[in-house]
Design an enzyme around this catalytic site. Structure first.
Site, mmCIF file in Angstrom:
data_model
loop_
_atom_site.group_PDB
_atom_site.id
_atom_site.type_symbol
_atom_site.label_atom_id
_atom_site.label_comp_id
_atom_site.label_asym_id
_atom_site.label_seq_id
_atom_site.Cartn_x
_atom_site.Cartn_y
_atom_site.Cartn_z
ATOM 1 N N ASP A 1 0.712 -1.332 0.000
ATOM 2 C CA ASP A 1 0.101 -0.025 0.158
ATOM 3 C C ASP A 1 0.782 1.500 -0.070
ATOM 4 O OD1 ASP A 1 -2.031 1.755 0.342
ATOM 5 O OD2 ASP A 1 -2.842 0.985 2.172
ATOM 6 N N ALA A 2 1.392 1.783 -1.318
ATOM 7 C CA ALA A 2 2.085 2.859 -1.477
ATOM 8 C C ALA A 2 1.789 3.869 -2.066
ATOM 9 C CB ALA A 2 3.434 2.399 -2.052
ATOM 10 N N LYS A 3 0.457 3.779 -2.813
ATOM 11 C CA LYS A 3 -0.336 4.665 -3.270
ATOM 12 C C LYS A 3 0.669 5.850 -4.340
ATOM 13 C CE LYS A 3 -3.994 4.672 -0.082
ATOM 14 N NZ LYS A 3 -3.658 4.082 0.874
ATOM 15 N N ARG A 4 1.363 4.818 -5.043
ATOM 16 C CA ARG A 4 2.348 5.558 -6.097
ATOM 17 C C ARG A 4 1.711 6.149 -7.230
ATOM 18 N NH1 ARG A 4 4.789 5.297 -1.814
ATOM 19 N NH2 ARG A 4 7.110 4.260 -1.675
ATOM 20 N N ASP B 1 -2.027 10.068 1.519
ATOM 21 C CA ASP B 1 -2.689 9.165 1.873
ATOM 22 C C ASP B 1 -3.736 9.450 3.165
ATOM 23 O OD1 ASP B 1 -3.558 6.301 3.445
ATOM 24 O OD2 ASP B 1 -1.924 5.920 1.992
#
Lengths: 303, 303
Positions: free
Chosen positions: A104-107, B109
Site C-alpha cells: 500500500d504505497a499509493k504511488r 494518504d
C-alpha cells in the site's frame, strides 16, 4: 496479471479479508521491542528490527486463516531506509508463508517515472548481467490523478509478472469528498476514476470474473460501495476502514456481489492491537480471535 | 515553514532552477559504475553505490550555481532499500553543500498515514529516548487526491521544522488532461486543486510573498501556467518538463510574476546526461555548461 491468485486464496480460506501491517512502536509488545533494542539500541535500526519481529508474529498468528497482508509504506518510511529494509523483509516473509502481499504505497507519477516504481515494487530491476526483484509485492496501490499514461507502465509489468494494482477511487477519510465527490455531468470524480479503471483492467482479464486493475473504496461510504459494485461488475475492490476506522460487516456487505465475491476488506489496528485489548489470550490467540471475529462478521453479512 | 529558504538561495544564485536527480544506470559514466561494481558486484548495493557517486559528482559540478536538487524517489525505489539508503545519503550530501532538497515522492494518504510520511520525509521520528530525521528533505511533493485532511499533518510538520510542500496540480504528461482538465462549474480540477493549495498555504506564510504550500505545474502547458500565475499570486510553482520533456525558457516564462519571482524550473535528463552530449568538455564542465545555458535561457525570458 489479474487478482486470480488472490481470489483463489480467498476461496480456499473462505475469508475475504486482508491484514494491514501499519506498525507503530506503541503497538508492539514491550518484550519484542526490548529484544530488538538490546541488539541495536534505540536507533532506527533497532526500531525497524522491532517492526519486523512484530510483523512476523502477526503473520505467524493468522497465516492459515487470512489470505493476504497489506503493509502500508508510510509506516516503514517513517524509519528511513532501515524501515524500507524491513518492509522488504516483511514482504518476503509473508510470501514464504503463502500469503498474497499488497504493497500500500499509493504511488503515482508520469509514465517514465512510474516505470521505475513498477520495476521496484512489482517487477524486476537489472544490474548489468543480474536481475533482482527489489520489493517483490504481488499488488500495488496506485494514485491515478495523473491519468492513463501513468497507469500503462504498471499494466505492462502486471502482464509480464502476473501482478495487479488497486487504484484510489473513493478513500475512507472525511475530506475525501472535496475532490472525489465533485459531480461532472452527473458523474462523480470517483466514479469517473472507477470507469477508467474498468477500462484499463480489460488488458488484465482474470478467470474468476475480475480484472487486474481494482479500486480502493472506503468502508465508510456504503452507498457508494453499492453504486460502484452494481455499475462495474468486473472491478475488484480493496475496502479499508473496517474496525478501528468505524466500518463493520454490515457496512462492507455491499462491496460484494451476489456470489459473495469481488472484494477484500482490510483491518489494520483492530488486528495489530488485539493483544492489548485481550491480554488474557496472549499475543497470537488475541490476533487470531479478532481475525475470526472479523471474518465471521463479514461472511454473516454477505450470505 | 514556507519557501523562504529556497527563495533566498534562488536570489543569491540568481538562478530559479532545480536539478532533478532521477538517475538510471545508463546515465552514469562507465568508470563510476566500474568502481562501484568492483566494490559490491553487480548487485542492488553495487548499483546504488554507482547512483550515489553519480549524484555526488552532479552536485559537486553545480552546487555554486544551482540552488536546489530534486531527487525522484521512484528511481531509488527501483533498487529497493539499497536505493533508498543512497537517496538518504544523497539528500544529506546536497544539504552539506548548502543546497535545498525537494524530495519528489508524490506521497498522499489519509491523515494518520500521512503523519508517518511527514515524519519520515520532513520531520523526525522518535525511538524511545532518541530522535532521528530519517530522510531530512526540505520540501516534499504531495498528491492531494484525498483532500484537506491528507494535507493537514504535513502542514503541522512544515510549521514545526520550517519545511514546505508542493502539491500536484497540472502535471506535464500527455494524459494529465483526463482528470485534471475536467471542468466543474467553469473551473478545471487543477484550478480547484490550486485554489485549495492557496487556502492551505495561508497557514505557512512566507516573507517574500509566497506561502509554504506550492504547486507542481508542467512546463508543457504554458497557457495554464499563465492562468494560475495570475489567479494565485502567493502560490510558488515547481515546474517540471524543461529540456528533455520539451519545454524551453519561453515556455516557462509565464510561471514567473512581474518581479521574475514565484517559480523554480526543474531539468533532470538534460543535466544528468550533458556529459554524453558534450564528451569533449568532461563530466563536470558539461553539466555546468548545460546548467548555465538553462539558467540564461530562463532569465532571458523573464526579464
Amino acid at each position: 496479471m489479474s487478482f486470480d491468485r488472490l481470489i483463489s486464496l480467498i476461496r480456499s480460506k473462505e475469508n475475504p479479508t486482508v491484514m494491514g501491517l501499519d506498525p507503530k512502536l506503541e503497538y508492539i509488545p514491550a518484550e519484542m521491542k526490548e529484544t530488538a533494542y538490546a541488539a541495536y539500541g534505540h536507533t532506527l535500526e533497532g526500531a525497524a528490527e522491532a517492526l519486523l519481529r512484530f510483523n512476523q508474529a502477526l503473520i505467524d498468528a493468522v497465516r492459515d486463516i487470512i489470505p493476504a497482508v497489506k503493509p502500508q509504506a508510510a509506516f516503514y518510511e517513517a524509519f528511513g531506509w532501515q524501515g524500507l529494509r524491513v518492509l522488504a523483509a516483511t514482504i518476503a516473509y509473508a510470501k514464504s508463508k503463502g500469503m498474497y502481499v499488497i504493497a500500500d504505497a499509493k504511488r503515482g507519477d508520469i509514465g517514465s517515472t512510474v516505470e521505475a516504481y513498477a520495476d521496484g515494487w512489482l517487477g524486476v530491476t537489472e544490474v548489468e548481467s543480474e536481475t533482482y526483484s527489489p520489493f517483490g509485492a504481488d499488488a500495488l496501490t496506485v494514485n491515478a490523478y495523473l491519468g492513463s499514461d501513468s497507469i500503462e507502465p504498471l499494466i505492462r509489468v502486471c502482464r509480464t509478472f502476473d501482478k495487479a494494482v488497486f487504484v484510489l477511487a473513493k478513500t475512507s477519510n472525511p475530506s475525501s469528498a472535496e475532490l472525489q465527490d465533485i459531480q461532472i455531468n452527473g458523474k462523480s470524480v470517483y466514479e469517473t476514476m472507477a470507469a477508467m479503471c474498468a477500462r484499463w483492467g480489460e488488458a488484465l482479464p482474470g478467470q474468476y470474473g475480475f480484472d487486474g486493475v481494482g479500486v480502493v473504496i472506503g468502508a465508510t461510504y456504503p452507498s457508494q460501495l453499492r453504486e460502484l459494485r452494481q455499475k462495474f461488475p468486473r472491478l475488484f475492490f480493496l475496502v479499508p476502514g473496517f474496525g478501528a476506522q468505524g466500518g463493520g460487516g454490515a457496512d462492507v456487505a455491499d462491496a460484494f456481489d451476489a456470489n459473495g465475491a469481488g472484494a477484500i476488506v482490510n483491518a489494520s489496528r483492530s488486528l495489530m492491537c488485539a493483544w492489548q485489548k485481550a491480554p488474557e489470550l496472549g499475543f497470537a490467540e488475541a490476533v487470531r480471535a479478532e481475525a475470526l471475529r472479523m471474518k465471521n462478521d463479514i461472511i454473516a453479512n454477505i450470505k
